[in-house]
Motif scaffolding. Structure first.
Motif, mmCIF file in Angstrom:
data_model
loop_
_atom_site.group_PDB
_atom_site.id
_atom_site.type_symbol
_atom_site.label_atom_id
_atom_site.label_comp_id
_atom_site.label_asym_id
_atom_site.label_seq_id
_atom_site.Cartn_x
_atom_site.Cartn_y
_atom_site.Cartn_z
ATOM 1 N N SER A 199 0.855 -1.185 0.000
ATOM 2 C CA SER A 199 0.000 0.000 0.000
ATOM 3 C C SER A 199 0.889 1.232 0.000
ATOM 4 O O SER A 199 2.051 1.176 0.410
ATOM 5 C CB SER A 199 -0.916 0.012 1.225
ATOM 6 O OG SER A 199 -0.144 0.053 2.419
ATOM 7 N N CYS A 234 2.298 5.091 -7.655
ATOM 8 C CA CYS A 234 1.189 6.062 -7.581
ATOM 9 C C CYS A 234 0.299 5.959 -8.815
ATOM 10 O O CYS A 234 -0.932 6.028 -8.711
ATOM 11 C CB CYS A 234 1.743 7.474 -7.434
ATOM 12 S SG CYS A 234 2.471 7.824 -5.809
ATOM 13 N N ASP A 238 -1.892 3.081 -8.553
ATOM 14 C CA ASP A 238 -2.919 3.290 -7.540
ATOM 15 C C ASP A 238 -3.989 4.283 -7.998
ATOM 16 O O ASP A 238 -4.937 4.536 -7.262
ATOM 17 C CB ASP A 238 -2.255 3.793 -6.252
ATOM 18 C CG ASP A 238 -3.193 3.771 -5.058
ATOM 19 O OD1 ASP A 238 -3.742 2.695 -4.765
ATOM 20 O OD2 ASP A 238 -3.391 4.841 -4.446
#
Length: 348
Positions: A15, A41, A44
Motif C-alpha cells: 500500500s 502512484c 494506484d
C-alpha cells in the motif's frame, strides 16, 4: 520509518504511505527510487502530479494550499517537493511538520533531499521525516569501490549477462565513481554480448575510459576559472556521444559540495576545517582548486547553480523546455567566471 531499496520495492506492492522521502547524492539510484514511487502512484490511480522546487524565494504557502485543496483533475495525486539545498528553513520545517501531522487524503507526498549530514538529521523536521508513522524514509547510499563489482554483477544479471571475472574487474575500474555511466555501458554491452556472456575482449573493445576522466577534467577547468578550456571540453564530450546526464552528474555533485562548503564558510568555519569535515575529506591536491572557486563565488551563487542543475535535469527528462546542453554550457561558463547576460542559462 526507514527503508532500504529492496524494502521500498516490497512496501510499494502492499500500500502507499502518505509520505516518501528520498535522501542521497547518487543520481542514478535516487532517480530509480523516485521512479518506483511514481509508478506505484500511477498504478494506484494517481493522474495528477504537482512538482515544487524549493529555492531561496519559495513560497511555502503553496504546500499549505495544496494540502487543503481538492484535486482539480483527478481523485488521487502525487505531490513532489524537491529541496536540492537540503535545508527548508524555519517556515519550510513548519510546513513539513504540519503535512506529516495531517496528510491530505488521496495524496502522496514525495520529498527529495540530498544526503543529510548528522547535524541535519538531528533537526526536528528531519527526525520527523525519518521516524513519523506516516513517512517512509529511503536513504540512498553511494556504491564504493569495494561494492561496485557486486553491484555491476547484479545489474548485468538483470539484463541476462554473465561476465567473466576479468571482464567484471575491468568494467568496474573504468566506470568507478559514476553509476550513470555504468548503467549506460551495461545497456551498450547488451548489443555486443554473445549468448549473454561478457568477456574481457568485449569490454576492452566497447567500454572506453576516456569519457570519465574528461568529465573530471571539465570540472577542474570550470573550477579553475578557465572558461574557454572548459567549454572546449564540454563540446568535445558532446561530440563524442557522452550523454548529458553523465556530464550533469559530475557538475551537480561538485556544485552541491561547494554550496555546502560556502555556507560553512559564511558561518565563520575555517577553510581547513571545512575541507576536513567533508566525507570523504578533501584531498590535498584538490584544496587549491576548491579554495579558488570558493573565493570566486558567494554561497548564494552556488545555490543558484544548484537550482540550475535541477532545471537542466528537468530538460533532460523532457519536463522543461530548452536544450540541456545549452544549460550545461551556461552553467560551466558562469562557474568559470564569465558574466552571462541576464536571462541566460537553463531557466528560460
Amino acid at each position: 520509518m526507514k527503508l532500504n531499496a529492496a524494502q521500498l520495492a516490497r512496501q510499494l506492492t502492499d500500500s502507499l504511505a502518505p509520505v516518501y522521502v528520498i535522501s542521497g547524492d547518487e543520481a542514478l539510484l535516487v532517480g530509480e527510487a523516485a521512479d518506483q514511487i511514481r509508478a506505484a502512484c500511477r498504478r494506484d490511480g494517481s493522474e495528477e502530479r504537482l512538482v515544487f522546487h524549493v529555492d531561496r524565494g519559495f513560497d511555502w504557502g503553496q504546500l499549505h494550499d495544496t494540502s487543503h485543496s481538492l484535486s482539480l483533475f483527478a481523485q488521487k495525486r502525487l505531490v513532489e517537493l524537491r529541496i536540492p539545498g537540503g535545508k527548508p528553513g524555519d517556515e519550510g520545517a513548519r510546513a513539513i511538520l504540519a503535512w506529516l501531522d495531517s496528510p491530505p487524503p488521496d495524496t502522496t507526498l514525495l520529498v527529495s533531499l540530498p544526503k543529510l549530514d548528522g547535524s541535519a538529521q538531528r533537526t526536528k523536521w528531519a527526525k520527523a521525516l525519518i521516524d513519523h508513522s506516516h513517512s517512509r524514509f529511503i536513504q540512498i547510499w553511494p556504491v564504493d569501490a569495494q561494492q561496485l563489482p557486486g553491484w555491476m554483477r547484479e545489474r548485468l544479471a538483470a539484463e541476462g549477462i554473465t561476465p567473466s571475472a576479468e571482464a567484471l574487474d575491468l568494467l568496474s575500474t573504468r566506470v568507478e565513481g559514476n553509476l550513470l555511466a555504468a548503467e549506460q555501458e551495461i545497456q551498450k554491452l547488451k548489443l555486443y554480448c554473445d549468448a549473454g556472456h561478457l568477456d574481457l575482449e568485449t569490454v576492452q573493445r566497447v567500454v572506453a575510459d576516456s569519457a570519465r576522466f574528461d568529465v573530471f577534467s571539465l570540472v577542474d577547468a570550470m573550477l579553475q576559472g578557465q572558461p574557454e578550456h572548459a567549454l572546449r571540453i564540454l563540446l568535445g564530450l558532446r561530440g563524442e556521444g557522452v550523454e548529458a546526464p553523465v556530464v550533469l552528474w559530475a557538475l551537480a555533485r561538485e556544485v552541491r559540495n561547494l554550496a555546502s562548503m560556502a555556507h560553512d564558510l559564511n558561518r565563520q568555519i575555517p577553510l581547513d576545517r571545512v575541507f576536513a569535515s567533508q566525507r570523504p575529506p578533501v584531498w590535498d591536491k584538490r584544496k587549491p582548486v576548491l579554495g579558488q572557486a570558493l573565493q570566486r563565488h558567494s554561497a548564494a551563487a552556488w545555490d543558484q547553480w544548484l537550482q540550475a542543475a535541477q532545471q537542466i535535469d528537468e530538460q533532460i527528462k523532457g519536463q522543461r523546455p530548452g536544450s540541456s546542453w545549452d544549460g550545461l554550457s551556461a552553467m560551466v561558463l558562469a562557474v568559470a567566471g564569465v558574466r552571462l547576460p541576464l536571462g541566460a542559462g537553463p531557466t528560460h
